[in-house]
Motif scaffolding. Structure first.
Motif, PDB file in Angstrom:
ATOM      1  N   UNK A  81      -4.016 -17.337 108.065  1.00 33.99           N
ATOM      2  CA  UNK A  81      -4.463 -17.229 109.819  1.00 33.99           C
ATOM      3  C   UNK A  81      -5.781 -16.581 109.728  1.00 33.99           C
ATOM      4  N   UNK A  82      -5.964 -15.444 109.116  1.00 36.52           N
ATOM      5  CA  UNK A  82      -7.020 -14.678 109.046  1.00 36.52           C
ATOM      6  C   UNK A  82      -8.243 -15.478 108.500  1.00 36.52           C
ATOM      7  N   UNK A  83      -7.946 -16.209 107.457  1.00 39.15           N
ATOM      8  CA  UNK A  83      -8.925 -16.931 106.924  1.00 39.15           C
ATOM      9  C   UNK A  83      -9.556 -18.058 108.011  1.00 39.15           C
ATOM     10  N   UNK A  84      -8.500 -18.657 108.682  1.00 40.80           N
ATOM     11  CA  UNK A  84      -8.948 -19.661 109.748  1.00 40.80           C
ATOM     12  C   UNK A  84      -9.390 -18.930 110.933  1.00 40.80           C
ATOM     13  N   UNK A  85      -9.318 -17.940 111.115  1.00 35.22           N
ATOM     14  CA  UNK A  85      -9.614 -17.307 112.214  1.00 35.22           C
ATOM     15  C   UNK A  85     -10.916 -16.380 112.155  1.00 35.22           C
ATOM     16  N   UNK A  86     -11.390 -16.098 111.070  1.00 39.29           N
ATOM     17  CA  UNK A  86     -12.519 -15.121 110.881  1.00 39.29           C
ATOM     18  C   UNK A  86     -13.640 -15.755 111.140  1.00 39.29           C
ATOM     19  N   UNK A  87     -14.302 -15.084 112.073  1.00 41.57           N
ATOM     20  CA  UNK A  87     -15.551 -15.531 112.532  1.00 41.57           C
ATOM     21  C   UNK A  87     -16.866 -14.506 112.003  1.00 41.57           C
ATOM     22  N   UNK A  88     -18.080 -15.087 112.192  1.00 49.09           N
ATOM     23  CA  UNK A  88     -19.102 -14.528 111.714  1.00 49.09           C
ATOM     24  C   UNK A  88     -20.220 -14.520 112.520  1.00 49.09           C
ATOM     25  N   UNK A  89     -20.883 -13.399 112.951  1.00 49.31           N
ATOM     26  CA  UNK A  89     -21.991 -13.688 113.877  1.00 49.31           C
ATOM     27  C   UNK A  89     -23.406 -13.762 112.991  1.00 49.31           C
ATOM     28  N   UNK A  90     -24.259 -14.771 113.593  1.00 51.74           N
ATOM     29  CA  UNK A  90     -25.392 -15.020 112.703  1.00 51.74           C
ATOM     30  C   UNK A  90     -26.646 -14.882 113.816  1.00 51.74           C
ATOM     31  N   UNK A  91     -27.554 -14.111 113.463  1.00 47.31           N
ATOM     32  CA  UNK A  91     -28.865 -14.032 114.391  1.00 47.31           C
ATOM     33  C   UNK A  91     -29.812 -15.268 114.292  1.00 47.31           C
ATOM     34  N   UNK A  92     -29.699 -15.603 112.987  1.00 51.57           N
ATOM     35  CA  UNK A  92     -30.790 -16.598 112.689  1.00 51.57           C
ATOM     36  C   UNK A  92     -30.320 -17.566 111.602  1.00 51.57           C
ATOM     37  N   UNK A  93     -30.777 -18.803 111.312  1.00 51.40           N
ATOM     38  CA  UNK A  93     -30.482 -19.519 110.172  1.00 51.40           C
ATOM     39  C   UNK A  93     -31.674 -20.454 109.699  1.00 51.40           C
ATOM     40  N   UNK A  94     -31.937 -20.087 108.608  1.00 52.03           N
ATOM     41  CA  UNK A  94     -33.285 -20.617 107.861  1.00 52.03           C
ATOM     42  C   UNK A  94     -32.799 -22.162 107.404  1.00 52.03           C
ATOM     43  N   UNK A  95     -33.694 -23.186 107.866  1.00 51.83           N
ATOM     44  CA  UNK A  95     -33.658 -24.539 107.551  1.00 51.83           C
ATOM     45  C   UNK A  95     -34.664 -25.088 107.233  1.00 51.83           C
ATOM     46  N   UNK A  96     -34.867 -26.481 106.457  1.00 50.91           N
ATOM     47  CA  UNK A  96     -35.901 -27.129 106.291  1.00 50.91           C
ATOM     48  C   UNK A  96     -35.873 -28.143 107.705  1.00 50.91           C
ATOM     49  N   UNK A  97     -37.313 -27.791 108.587  1.00 46.79           N
ATOM     50  CA  UNK A  97     -37.197 -28.630 109.797  1.00 46.79           C
ATOM     51  C   UNK A  97     -37.376 -30.056 109.510  1.00 46.79           C
ATOM     52  N   UNK A  98     -37.789 -30.610 108.315  1.00 51.55           N
ATOM     53  CA  UNK A  98     -38.081 -31.983 108.204  1.00 51.55           C
ATOM     54  C   UNK A  98     -36.870 -32.752 108.055  1.00 51.55           C
ATOM     55  N   UNK A  99     -35.767 -32.048 107.784  1.00 54.91           N
ATOM     56  CA  UNK A  99     -34.445 -32.776 108.030  1.00 54.91           C
ATOM     57  C   UNK A  99     -34.103 -33.086 109.165  1.00 54.91           C
ATOM     58  N   UNK A 100     -34.651 -32.576 110.370  1.00 53.09           N
ATOM     59  CA  UNK A 100     -34.376 -32.677 111.646  1.00 53.09           C
ATOM     60  C   UNK A 100     -35.315 -33.431 112.518  1.00 53.09           C
ATOM     61  N   UNK A 101     -36.104 -34.370 111.972  1.00 49.51           N
ATOM     62  CA  UNK A 101     -37.369 -34.702 112.667  1.00 49.51           C
ATOM     63  C   UNK A 101     -36.999 -35.800 113.985  1.00 49.51           C
ATOM     64  N   UNK A 102     -35.784 -35.949 113.971  1.00 45.69           N
ATOM     65  CA  UNK A 102     -35.523 -36.955 115.097  1.00 45.69           C
ATOM     66  C   UNK A 102     -34.927 -36.339 116.255  1.00 45.69           C
TER      67      UNK A 102
END
Length: 189
Positions: free
Chosen positions: A149-170
Motif C-alpha cells: 500500500x505504501x509503495x503504491x501510494x507514495x508520491x513525490x513532489x517535483x518542482x521541475x523536470x529536465x528533458x530533451x525538448x527535441x523529443x516533443x517537437x509536435x
C-alpha cells in the motif's frame, strides 16, 4: 530449444512448438500498444530499450505455459461460458444488443475467423480461471499489505523536470501555458 531449422519453430516447450507466426502476432500486438502510447515518437531506439523482441517471446512462452497448466489442472470452458463471453463483447453490439453481422464485420476487419476468435477467447477464459485459482489461494500478511500500500501510494513532489525538448517537437503550447512555465522557471532560478 530455440530456433529450429526444420520448420518455423521459434521455441519448443515440453516438445510443443511455438511457431514464428505466434511470435510475430505477439510482437505485432506489443508494437500496436506502443504506437498508441508513443505515437510518432516510437522508433528503433525505444524498441531496443524496451526489448520488444524478448517481451514478445516471453509473452508467447508465458501464454503456452499457462494454457498447459490450465489443461493439467482440468480447467475447461463450457460452450455456455464462451457464448456469454462473446455476447458480452461491446464491440459486437449495435444499439446495446449483440449483433451477428457486427460480430462478423469486426472479426473480418481484424483478419480473424469466428473459429480463431473463439479459440482465443477460450484460451483467455482458461488463463483468467487459472489466475483466479492462484490468487484465491494467496495469503498476504498485514505487513506485506501495508508495504505494498505504501509503495503504491507514495508520491513525490517535483518542482521541475529536465528533458530533451527535441523529443516533443509536435506539441503546441499556448501563450497561457508559456507564461505559467516562465513563472515556474523564475521561482526555480
Amino acid at each position: 530449444s530455440m530456433g529450429s531449422k526444420q520448420d518455423d519453430t521459434v521455441v519448443s516447450i515440453d516438445g510443443e512448438s511455438i511457431s514464428f507466426k505466434e511470435y510475430q502476432q505477439a510482437y505485432d500486438r506489443i508494437i500496436e500498444q506502443l504506437k498508441m502510447q508513443f505515437g510518432k515518437n516510437l522508433n528503433d531506439d525505444i524498441l531496443k530499450a524496451l526489448n520488444v523482441r524478448q517481451q514478445a517471446l516471453n509473452s508467447v512462452v508465458d501464454n503456452r505455459i499457462m494454457l498447459d497448466q490450465a489443461d493439467k489442472l482440468g480447467i475447461f470452458v463450457s460452450d455456455r461460458e464462451l457464448q456469454q463471453n462473446i455476447l458480452d463483447f461491446k464491440a459486437f453490439h449495435v444499439a446495446g444488443e449483440f449483433n451477428l453481422e457486427q460480430y462478423k464485420t469486426v472479426l473480418r476487419l481484424n483478419a480473424m475467423t469466428p473459429e480463431m476468435f473463439e479459440k482465443s477467447q477460450i484460451n483467455a477464459i482458461k488463463k483468467d480461471k487459472l489466475r483466479k485459482m492462484v490468487v484465491s489461494n494467496v495469503q498476504v500478511s498485514d505487513m506485506e499489505a501495508r508495504t505494498w500500500y505504501e509503495y503504491q501510494n507514495t508520491t513525490m513532489a517535483v518542482d521541475y523536470l529536465k528533458f530533451d525538448p527535441r523529443s516533443y517537437s509536435d506539441i503546441a503550447i499556448t501563450d497561457e501555458q508559456l507564461a505559467w512555465a516562465e513563472k515556474i522557471m523564475e521561482r526555480v532560478a
